[in-house]
Write an enzyme that holds these catalytic residues in place. Sequence first.
Site, PDB file in Angstrom:
ATOM      1  N   GLY A  89       0.859  -1.178   0.000  1.00 25.58           N
ATOM      2  CA  GLY A  89       0.000   0.000   0.000  1.00 25.58           C
ATOM      3  C   GLY A  89       0.894   1.227   0.000  1.00 25.58           C
ATOM      4  CB  SER A 122       4.426  -3.709  -2.157  1.00 27.99           C
ATOM      5  OG  SER A 122       4.384  -2.440  -2.750  1.00 27.99           O
ATOM      6  CB  ALA A 123       4.202  -0.610   1.611  1.00 25.43           C
ATOM      7  CG  HIS A 159       6.083  -2.254  -7.142  1.00 19.90           C
ATOM      8  ND1 HIS A 159       5.171  -3.260  -7.355  1.00 19.90           N
ATOM      9  CD2 HIS A 159       5.856  -1.817  -5.874  1.00 19.90           C
ATOM     10  CE1 HIS A 159       4.427  -3.418  -6.266  1.00 19.90           C
ATOM     11  NE2 HIS A 159       4.826  -2.561  -5.361  1.00 19.90           N
ATOM     12  CD  GLU A 195       5.511  -5.290 -10.157  1.00 23.48           C
ATOM     13  OE1 GLU A 195       4.278  -5.211 -10.166  1.00 23.48           O
ATOM     14  OE2 GLU A 195       6.211  -5.034  -9.146  1.00 23.48           O
TER      15      GLU A 195
END
Length: 240
Positions: A89, A122-123, A159, A195
């Site tokens: 997020g 991710s985050a 990413h 990715e």
Amino acid sequence: MKRRLLLVSNSTLHGGGYLQHCQQQIQDFFGKNVKRILFVPYALHDRDAYTKTARDKFKTLGYEVDSVHETPDPVDAVRKAEGIFIGGGNTFRLLKALYDSKLVTEIRKRVLEDGIPYMGSSAGTNVSTISINTTNDMPIVYPPTFAAIGLVPFNINPHFLDADPNSKHMGETREQRIVQYHEELDTPCVLGLREGSMLLVEGNKATLLGSTKARLFQRGKQTTEHDPGSDLSFLLTEAQ
């Protein structure tokens, strides 16, 4: 050092569902001894919906999920956790909430001293590193510091996106932005996870997993490409 980390670039890969591309690695990572995983949904605004997504997915993999936002005492929840998963997020929102809940030090202790497995996506991968300085996110809130949990002595750019030679877009590429970061003194190396890629850390051993290469940026050195299966344990040494 007891740390066990699974640091994933992205939660969803094109053509697949939530965590589908890394579900085998998740099962290998948490194993059969872990029954319940503590989920941290702080990176998204709708924590209930986010928790349902994670809970439904992990149930198919054989794990129950407790969300830290559902407990009256987040610190106690971390102290009792068998394993931790921090989802993606907005990295700034996530880090601020971790500090507000007094979880940064507690998570670091549980992972580095007690050896409970930590998964980030991710985050959640960003906050496992030294700082969030190399996140792609907008600073929509202001955490007290950019210093993160510090489970590894380097930064990650999830990413990571290669420049498109056919694009007419004239803005900075991801690589240019990371190079600008390294123009500042005393900046650690940055691992660009494309990715589909993820980093497995077991003690002082680090291995690149997944389906794509990773790009490593080191201040004052040429960037290097690393294939899935590469041993990146050298990133865990103190001297960068």
